[in-house]
Design a protein around this motif. Structure first.
Motif, PDB file in Angstrom:
ATOM      1  N   ALA A   1       0.846  -1.201   0.000  1.00  0.00           N
ATOM      2  CA  ALA A   1       0.000   0.000   0.000  1.00  0.00           C
ATOM      3  C   ALA A   1       0.872   1.238   0.000  1.00  0.00           C
ATOM      4  O   ALA A   1       1.976   1.238   0.541  1.00  0.00           O
ATOM      5  CB  ALA A   1      -0.914   0.002   1.227  1.00  0.00           C
ATOM      6  N   VAL A   2       0.336   2.296  -0.595  1.00  0.00           N
ATOM      7  CA  VAL A   2       1.067   3.569  -0.651  1.00  0.00           C
ATOM      8  C   VAL A   2       0.076   4.728  -0.587  1.00  0.00           C
ATOM      9  O   VAL A   2      -1.030   4.648  -1.113  1.00  0.00           O
ATOM     10  CB  VAL A   2       1.939   3.664  -1.932  1.00  0.00           C
ATOM     11  N   ALA A   3       0.494   5.781   0.102  1.00  0.00           N
ATOM     12  CA  ALA A   3      -0.267   7.030   0.151  1.00  0.00           C
ATOM     13  C   ALA A   3       0.612   8.123  -0.439  1.00  0.00           C
ATOM     14  O   ALA A   3       1.759   8.299  -0.026  1.00  0.00           O
ATOM     15  CB  ALA A   3      -0.649   7.374   1.593  1.00  0.00           C
ATOM     16  N   VAL A   4       0.065   8.823  -1.406  1.00  0.00           N
ATOM     17  CA  VAL A   4       0.767   9.913  -2.077  1.00  0.00           C
ATOM     18  C   VAL A   4       0.191  11.227  -1.545  1.00  0.00           C
ATOM     19  O   VAL A   4      -0.888  11.640  -1.949  1.00  0.00           O
ATOM     20  CB  VAL A   4       0.593   9.819  -3.613  1.00  0.00           C
ATOM     21  N   TRP A   5       0.893  11.829  -0.603  1.00  0.00           N
ATOM     22  CA  TRP A   5       0.460  13.094   0.000  1.00  0.00           C
ATOM     23  C   TRP A   5       1.250  14.244  -0.615  1.00  0.00           C
ATOM     24  O   TRP A   5       2.453  14.118  -0.846  1.00  0.00           O
ATOM     25  CB  TRP A   5       0.730  13.090   1.503  1.00  0.00           C
ATOM     26  N   LEU A   6       0.585  15.360  -0.843  1.00  0.00           N
ATOM     27  CA  LEU A   6       1.243  16.561  -1.346  1.00  0.00           C
ATOM     28  C   LEU A   6       0.878  17.743  -0.452  1.00  0.00           C
ATOM     29  O   LEU A   6      -0.306  18.026  -0.272  1.00  0.00           O
ATOM     30  CB  LEU A   6       0.810  16.860  -2.791  1.00  0.00           C
ATOM     31  N   PRO A   7       1.869  18.420   0.116  1.00  0.00           N
ATOM     32  CA  PRO A   7       1.562  19.633   0.873  1.00  0.00           C
ATOM     33  C   PRO A   7       1.195  20.760  -0.091  1.00  0.00           C
ATOM     34  O   PRO A   7       1.839  20.926  -1.126  1.00  0.00           O
ATOM     35  CB  PRO A   7       2.862  19.935   1.614  1.00  0.00           C
ATOM     36  N   VAL A   8       0.139  21.493   0.228  1.00  0.00           N
ATOM     37  CA  VAL A   8      -0.319  22.597  -0.619  1.00  0.00           C
ATOM     38  C   VAL A   8      -0.339  23.856   0.244  1.00  0.00           C
ATOM     39  O   VAL A   8      -0.959  23.875   1.312  1.00  0.00           O
ATOM     40  CB  VAL A   8      -1.737  22.313  -1.186  1.00  0.00           C
ATOM     41  N   SER A   9       0.328  24.906  -0.217  1.00  0.00           N
ATOM     42  CA  SER A   9       0.343  26.167   0.530  1.00  0.00           C
ATOM     43  C   SER A   9      -0.947  26.940   0.277  1.00  0.00           C
ATOM     44  O   SER A   9      -1.678  26.657  -0.677  1.00  0.00           O
ATOM     45  CB  SER A   9       1.548  27.018   0.127  1.00  0.00           C
ATOM     46  N   ALA A  10      -1.199  27.930   1.108  1.00  0.00           N
ATOM     47  CA  ALA A  10      -2.413  28.748   0.958  1.00  0.00           C
ATOM     48  C   ALA A  10      -2.416  29.500  -0.366  1.00  0.00           C
ATOM     49  O   ALA A  10      -3.472  29.755  -0.939  1.00  0.00           O
ATOM     50  CB  ALA A  10      -2.533  29.726   2.126  1.00  0.00           C
ATOM     51  N   GLU A  11      -1.246  29.840  -0.860  1.00  0.00           N
ATOM     52  CA  GLU A  11      -1.138  30.624  -2.106  1.00  0.00           C
ATOM     53  C   GLU A  11      -1.148  29.748  -3.349  1.00  0.00           C
ATOM     54  O   GLU A  11      -1.364  30.231  -4.455  1.00  0.00           O
ATOM     55  CB  GLU A  11       0.161  31.446  -2.117  1.00  0.00           C
ATOM     56  N   GLN A  12      -0.905  28.472  -3.186  1.00  0.00           N
ATOM     57  CA  GLN A  12      -0.733  27.564  -4.311  1.00  0.00           C
ATOM     58  C   GLN A  12      -2.057  27.177  -4.941  1.00  0.00           C
ATOM     59  O   GLN A  12      -3.045  26.964  -4.254  1.00  0.00           O
ATOM     60  CB  GLN A  12      -0.017  26.315  -3.792  1.00  0.00           C
ATOM     61  N   ARG A  13      -2.069  27.100  -6.261  1.00  0.00           N
ATOM     62  CA  ARG A  13      -3.199  26.531  -7.000  1.00  0.00           C
ATOM     63  C   ARG A  13      -2.749  25.168  -7.487  1.00  0.00           C
ATOM     64  O   ARG A  13      -1.673  25.024  -8.036  1.00  0.00           O
ATOM     65  CB  ARG A  13      -3.556  27.386  -8.221  1.00  0.00           C
ATOM     66  N   VAL A  14      -3.566  24.183  -7.255  1.00  0.00           N
ATOM     67  CA  VAL A  14      -3.209  22.840  -7.691  1.00  0.00           C
ATOM     68  C   VAL A  14      -3.684  22.679  -9.125  1.00  0.00           C
ATOM     69  O   VAL A  14      -4.791  22.242  -9.387  1.00  0.00           O
ATOM     70  CB  VAL A  14      -3.833  21.774  -6.767  1.00  0.00           C
ATOM     71  N   VAL A  15      -2.833  23.093 -10.038  1.00  0.00           N
ATOM     72  CA  VAL A  15      -3.128  22.992 -11.462  1.00  0.00           C
ATOM     73  C   VAL A  15      -1.903  22.400 -12.131  1.00  0.00           C
ATOM     74  O   VAL A  15      -0.806  22.932 -12.011  1.00  0.00           O
ATOM     75  CB  VAL A  15      -3.437  24.377 -12.090  1.00  0.00           C
TER      76      VAL A  15
END
Length: 186
Positions: free
Chosen positions: A58-72
């Protein structure tokens, strides 16, 4: 016998490819094995120190996202990206929360023969306990109605209507507020 060393990213992609082989969204995105859709997020997660494994199953792919970041996802026009992947990324990016730092879980995969044994739940519980201690919310899109109860047990709640993929399945955006009392229990 030759022992081949593979990177964390390769290991994650192998698990995810097997885990998502029967997933409706995975099959809609890429008719083949789909490995290409997992490589970039797994590499980014590994680079951020957020790629988590439960053995080789099993694997979990986590990405930290900042308040300013757009996930595009920005695709190079010369890059051979399947049209459905482009559509999917545009649709989920339009609904992805912004303006608040959070963890994003684009993929959580468990090899089919190991599903139902709590591996995914353990990966969720571990990272979410640390997020709770840090006061950090989390976000994901559930790719199957079967997975929604697992995420709900870990505090995620739907955020609006499902995202409907053209001539395909739907994904359900889910958000989880941090629970500081859970983080203190670690």
């Amino acid at each position: 016998m030759t022992v081949v060393q593979c990177s964390e990213t390769d290991r994650a992609v192998a698990i995810l490819t097997e885990a998502f082989a029967g997933d409706p969204v995975g099959r809609w995105l890429v008719p083949g094995d789909g490995a290409e859709i997992f490589s970039r997020p797994a590499a980014e997660s590994a680079a951020a120190g957020e790629l988590a494994f439960a053995g080789n199953d099993a694997v979990a792919v986590w990405l930290p996202v900042s308040a300013e970041q757009r996930v595009v996802e920005e695709f190079d026009p010369r890059e051979a990206v399947p049209e459905r992947v482009r559509i999917f990324v545009e649709l989920i990016a339009a609904r992805h929360p912004s303006g608040r730092a959070h963890l994003y879980l684009p993929f959580l995969g468990v090899r089919p023969q190991q599903q139902g044994r709590g591996l995914g739940g353990r990966l969720l519980a571990d990272r979410l306990a640390r997020a709770d201690a840090d006061g950090l919310p989390a976000y994901l899109e559930a790719s199957s109605p079967r997975n929604v109860p697992l995420y709900e047990r870990h505090g995620f709640r739907p955020t609006g209507d499902p995202i409907h993929l053209p001539d395909g399945p739907s994904v359900l955006p889910m958000w989880r507020e941090p629970n500081p009392s859970r983080g203190e229990l670690r």
